[in-house]
Design a protein around this motif. Sequence first.
Motif, PDB file in Angstrom:
ATOM      1  N   LEU A 260      22.516 -26.244 -19.263  1.00 37.50           N
ATOM      2  CA  LEU A 260      22.315 -25.794 -17.880  1.00 37.50           C
ATOM      3  C   LEU A 260      23.124 -26.658 -16.910  1.00 37.50           C
ATOM      4  CD1 LEU A 260      20.855 -23.957 -15.845  1.00 37.50           C
ATOM      5  CD2 LEU A 260      18.980 -25.619 -15.827  1.00 37.50           C
ATOM      6  N   LEU A 261      23.145 -27.957 -17.147  1.00 41.94           N
ATOM      7  CA  LEU A 261      23.921 -28.856 -16.284  1.00 41.94           C
ATOM      8  C   LEU A 261      25.417 -28.596 -16.413  1.00 41.94           C
ATOM      9  CD1 LEU A 261      21.949 -32.190 -16.841  1.00 41.94           C
ATOM     10  CD2 LEU A 261      21.842 -30.668 -14.870  1.00 41.94           C
ATOM     11  N   VAL A 262      25.873 -28.299 -17.614  1.00 42.64           N
ATOM     12  CA  VAL A 262      27.291 -27.991 -17.810  1.00 42.64           C
ATOM     13  C   VAL A 262      27.666 -26.721 -17.055  1.00 42.64           C
ATOM     14  CG1 VAL A 262      29.002 -27.251 -19.521  1.00 42.64           C
ATOM     15  CG2 VAL A 262      27.518 -29.195 -20.006  1.00 42.64           C
ATOM     16  N   LEU A 263      26.826 -25.688 -17.157  1.00 46.70           N
ATOM     17  CA  LEU A 263      27.097 -24.436 -16.442  1.00 46.70           C
ATOM     18  C   LEU A 263      27.117 -24.666 -14.927  1.00 46.70           C
ATOM     19  CD1 LEU A 263      27.500 -21.375 -16.359  1.00 46.70           C
ATOM     20  CD2 LEU A 263      25.007 -21.113 -16.492  1.00 46.70           C
ATOM     21  N   ALA A 264      26.185 -25.476 -14.449  1.00 50.47           N
ATOM     22  CA  ALA A 264      26.105 -25.725 -13.002  1.00 50.47           C
ATOM     23  C   ALA A 264      27.332 -26.457 -12.482  1.00 50.47           C
ATOM     24  CB  ALA A 264      24.850 -26.526 -12.681  1.00 50.47           C
ATOM     25  N   THR A 265      28.002 -27.232 -13.326  1.00 44.80           N
ATOM     26  CA  THR A 265      29.162 -27.998 -12.865  1.00 44.80           C
ATOM     27  C   THR A 265      30.480 -27.287 -13.114  1.00 44.80           C
ATOM     28  OG1 THR A 265      29.031 -29.245 -14.941  1.00 44.80           O
ATOM     29  CG2 THR A 265      28.148 -30.302 -12.976  1.00 44.80           C
ATOM     30  N   THR A 266      30.442 -26.049 -13.636  1.00 45.81           N
ATOM     31  CA  THR A 266      31.662 -25.256 -13.602  1.00 45.81           C
ATOM     32  C   THR A 266      31.954 -24.955 -12.139  1.00 45.81           C
ATOM     33  OG1 THR A 266      30.430 -23.178 -13.845  1.00 45.81           O
ATOM     34  CG2 THR A 266      31.220 -24.243 -15.869  1.00 45.81           C
ATOM     35  N   PHE A 267      33.180 -24.602 -11.841  1.00 46.22           N
ATOM     36  CA  PHE A 267      33.599 -24.538 -10.441  1.00 46.22           C
ATOM     37  C   PHE A 267      33.056 -23.318  -9.706  1.00 46.22           C
ATOM     38  CE2 PHE A 267      36.742 -27.017 -12.800  1.00 46.22           C
ATOM     39  CZ  PHE A 267      36.614 -28.223 -12.132  1.00 46.22           C
ATOM     40  N   THR A 268      32.472 -22.376 -10.438  1.00 49.11           N
ATOM     41  CA  THR A 268      31.875 -21.205  -9.803  1.00 49.11           C
ATOM     42  C   THR A 268      30.405 -21.025 -10.146  1.00 49.11           C
ATOM     43  OG1 THR A 268      32.507 -19.785 -11.664  1.00 49.11           O
ATOM     44  CG2 THR A 268      34.100 -20.002  -9.857  1.00 49.11           C
ATOM     45  N   GLY A 269      29.866 -21.871 -11.021  1.00 46.02           N
ATOM     46  CA  GLY A 269      28.491 -21.662 -11.494  1.00 46.02           C
ATOM     47  C   GLY A 269      28.403 -20.485 -12.436  1.00 46.02           C
ATOM     48  N   LYS A 329      24.457 -40.258 -10.626  1.00 44.06           N
ATOM     49  CA  LYS A 329      25.845 -40.707 -10.759  1.00 44.06           C
ATOM     50  C   LYS A 329      26.514 -40.124 -12.004  1.00 44.06           C
ATOM     51  CE  LYS A 329      25.344 -43.269  -7.130  1.00 44.06           C
ATOM     52  NZ  LYS A 329      24.048 -42.743  -6.734  1.00 44.06           N
ATOM     53  N   ARG A 330      26.183 -38.872 -12.347  1.00 42.14           N
ATOM     54  CA  ARG A 330      26.812 -38.222 -13.498  1.00 42.14           C
ATOM     55  C   ARG A 330      27.668 -37.028 -13.100  1.00 42.14           C
ATOM     56  NH1 ARG A 330      21.092 -38.134 -15.588  1.00 42.14           N
ATOM     57  NH2 ARG A 330      20.743 -40.174 -16.487  1.00 42.14           N
ATOM     58  N   LEU A 331      27.675 -36.705 -11.817  1.00 40.86           N
ATOM     59  CA  LEU A 331      28.358 -35.489 -11.386  1.00 40.86           C
ATOM     60  C   LEU A 331      29.860 -35.572 -11.617  1.00 40.86           C
ATOM     61  CD1 LEU A 331      28.297 -32.730 -10.092  1.00 40.86           C
ATOM     62  CD2 LEU A 331      28.326 -33.831  -7.844  1.00 40.86           C
ATOM     63  N   GLU A 332      30.480 -36.682 -11.244  1.00 43.52           N
ATOM     64  CA  GLU A 332      31.934 -36.788 -11.372  1.00 43.52           C
ATOM     65  C   GLU A 332      32.382 -36.667 -12.819  1.00 43.52           C
ATOM     66  OE1 GLU A 332      33.260 -39.417  -7.494  1.00 43.52           O
ATOM     67  OE2 GLU A 332      33.163 -40.372  -9.458  1.00 43.52           O
ATOM     68  N   ALA A 333      31.613 -37.238 -13.736  1.00 41.84           N
ATOM     69  CA  ALA A 333      31.981 -37.163 -15.155  1.00 41.84           C
ATOM     70  C   ALA A 333      31.971 -35.716 -15.639  1.00 41.84           C
ATOM     71  CB  ALA A 333      31.034 -38.014 -15.987  1.00 41.84           C
ATOM     72  N   LEU A 334      30.952 -34.950 -15.247  1.00 37.58           N
ATOM     73  CA  LEU A 334      30.892 -33.556 -15.685  1.00 37.58           C
ATOM     74  C   LEU A 334      31.928 -32.698 -14.975  1.00 37.58           C
ATOM     75  CD1 LEU A 334      27.173 -32.534 -16.322  1.00 37.58           C
ATOM     76  CD2 LEU A 334      28.993 -33.028 -17.929  1.00 37.58           C
ATOM     77  N   GLU A 335      32.244 -33.023 -13.726  1.00 38.00           N
ATOM     78  CA  GLU A 335      33.318 -32.293 -13.046  1.00 38.00           C
ATOM     79  C   GLU A 335      34.657 -32.535 -13.737  1.00 38.00           C
ATOM     80  OE1 GLU A 335      31.691 -31.977  -8.447  1.00 38.00           O
ATOM     81  OE2 GLU A 335      32.831 -33.733  -9.069  1.00 38.00           O
ATOM     82  N   GLN A 336      34.871 -33.762 -14.166  1.00 37.50           N
ATOM     83  CA  GLN A 336      36.094 -34.054 -14.918  1.00 37.50           C
ATOM     84  C   GLN A 336      36.110 -33.290 -16.240  1.00 37.50           C
ATOM     85  OE1 GLN A 336      38.942 -36.016 -14.583  1.00 37.50           O
ATOM     86  NE2 GLN A 336      38.452 -36.054 -12.401  1.00 37.50           N
ATOM     87  N   ARG A 337      34.938 -33.169 -16.856  1.00 33.87           N
ATOM     88  CA  ARG A 337      34.858 -32.406 -18.108  1.00 33.87           C
ATOM     89  C   ARG A 337      35.177 -30.934 -17.849  1.00 33.87           C
ATOM     90  NH1 ARG A 337      29.730 -32.651 -22.174  1.00 33.87           N
ATOM     91  NH2 ARG A 337      30.370 -34.812 -22.244  1.00 33.87           N
TER      92      ARG A 337
END
Length: 791
Positions: A260-269, A329-337
């Motif tokens: 769910l967190l991975v899906l949320a951090t895609t650029f469109t959800g 503080k995990r958002l940037e890491a998943l955005e990079q992923r």
Amino acid sequence: MEQEKTFPPHCEPLRDARLLPVQAPALIIGRNRELAALNAHLKQGGSALLTGTAGLGKTALAAVLATAYSRIQRGGVLWLDVVEDDAPYLMARLGRAYGVDTYPSGAQTRRQAAERLRSILVAEKPLIVLDGRLYLAAVAEVVAECASNVPVVLTNAKRGDGPWQTFVLDSLSLSDSQAVIRLYAGIADPNTHKTDLEALCQLLDGSPLTLELVGRLAAVDRLTPADLRKALDHTTSRQSQQAVLALSFKRLSAPLQGLLLVLATTFTGSATVPFLSLASRVPQQQVVHLMRALVARGLVREATAYGQLVFSVHEVVQRYALTYLRNNKRLEALEQRALSAALEYAMMSSERTHLAAELDNLLGAAAYATAQGDSQALAKLTKALSPLAAYGFRPELDMLSQLASRLHSTEAALAETQTADTTLAETQLEGVTTQPQLDEPPIAETGATPIIQPLWAAVQAAKSAAQDAPQPSGLPEPPLTKTTPPTLPEAELIIIDEDESDQDAPQPSGLPEPPLTKTTPPTLPEAELIIIDEDESDQGDTLPVLPIQRSMPSTAESARGRALLAEAQSLTDPDAKLAQLSRATELLRADEDWLGTAQALEQLGTLYLAQGKPSEAILMFEQAATIFHRYDQLSAERSALAQIGRAYAAQQQPQRAAEYYNRALFLAHEGQDREAEIEALIQLAETHYLMKDFAAAAHHYRRALHLAYQRGDSALQGRLTLALGALLLDDIRTLAQAQQLLEEAASLMPERTEPKRLLKRAKARLGRWQAANLPLIPMRNNREFAAEAYE
């Protein structure tokens, strides 16, 4: 009439309701009046704007209408997801659905494009649905010029003027709220759980999304309304949506939380299964299985595009997940992923359908790469998408060109500033003095007195003698690394403490950020799932489960242990003190005087840390913190956690240090210990600075400054405005704010030279930037600037 197609259609009108991007709910409750009015208006060829806050069912209502019109409307349903599209882009997308070029550009004027699009829409007569976040002024232009007498449904949180009738959605009534929960929970008998359902709905906000989540939670996890009411009993209707989201998230299994967190951090959800597999490193078949479990809980929607399964997350759920990650503080890491996944996906195939299926995510990745200054990633995405030029995607390629120009301009402006600095340093005009280049870190000047001393040391000095052992004067600087987070290795995991999930949810204003993870992620095989530790709260805890003991035991062993503990405080010989504390610990542990044991362990840890033995200190402090936690000694637990942070700092492990400082910060805020909270914030700021995470360092300094303002501590205000001003001085975006902070620091500390020297440098840089007529971000009042970070 049949239009001449110049390329294959993209997002063409749908005549099969099963292909809609959002499926209509099985039953609409409490919206019959709105549906009837909407249907009557659309039959006349009118346009309708559905407005209301997120979660009130705007998209669901549009899906109900689209389902009906897909069967009866000759032109089907033309559904577009929109994110503030301007008028030319909207016109291009609408025409592209029919394979016709209606993009206003050099080849055709705006008027020619509008006439071409109007002739298509009048001939085809589709139901147009524009769903998402609309730029209403642009939509109004397109509807007026191109879609008069064509039924149009718009969904947007805010209302606005235009050639449409506005329909405002409100919360559901109490009886309708109960009916929604019964529908999704599978409670057929209206008299079953009636009293508990009434009480439960009084806690909720009447939002259909919230009610659906509650109903599905009851059905999937077999919870009664009484169970749910108990779980939500301490919330209010204003907070109920967040409370329900927190409860739903906490009850997910580890793999479901991670995906769910991975899906949320895609650029469109929203993402296809191949894209999600790349971003999560989970096999595609398993992605489908896990995503459908989330669909059953109402957290995710399923659709089909280009023959592929597409899963999307509601904007409310996405906002919750992003806040959760940001707080940890995990958002940037998943955005990079997500960026890495976009690059890998784009390189897999140049086939039109492959790229078009993830076009929005690829464009979002390009925008993210631009914001990060990653010209290499932007160039790769632009090259990968270039084959789409032959298929009517010129607007998107123009956007990529604009992003490249913007990135080039930014780099050129920075280079110009650096050149100006170098020139000014090398060339001294007559009568003008210049300052030397600021090569040293802005917080601690190399080989000199730091601009701002580690403030936690000053706070420590005011505490008891047991805490007065020598502390490290500053954190050692790690090897130089990039300021942007690195791409995660293939086997890296996301670690989330399940017992903290409800704390990590978005909280009302003023609540603290939750603590970070307690363990370092282990390396697993490449195909391993994203794992979330379900409960680490008692890891390493070898103590038996005991009743809470708040008074001192009266046995001889315990009394002797307490006496040795008190005597140890007066000893100056480190070896003798170590032997005394060790003996005291043995006696207190033997008598199960756990609080006394924890105090002895904490003093042992302090002694080991003073002797330069951080590994031994960590072992002592961790045992002490575990005991303090069990006996609800929050202040003592916070102190032990902060000491663990210092021990990791001494080992040159700033990331682990930050984890424990963050946990100490959480407890300080919970206990309303503002002095300890300031201490933890400064420790975090200094640690993040050493990790080259300057944005996080500035954020923590701002929060500490806000508390210093609240306390009226002018000395602390001076040190913090100096540290923050020095930190912001090297970024042109914050240069004006830095100058204002340094002006305050200079006025509060007139005896010190550092504020004046840095203020002079800020003014010189600001003058050069203004002389070049380059834009500057306006500064805010320092108090407002600090308070904004704390809220």
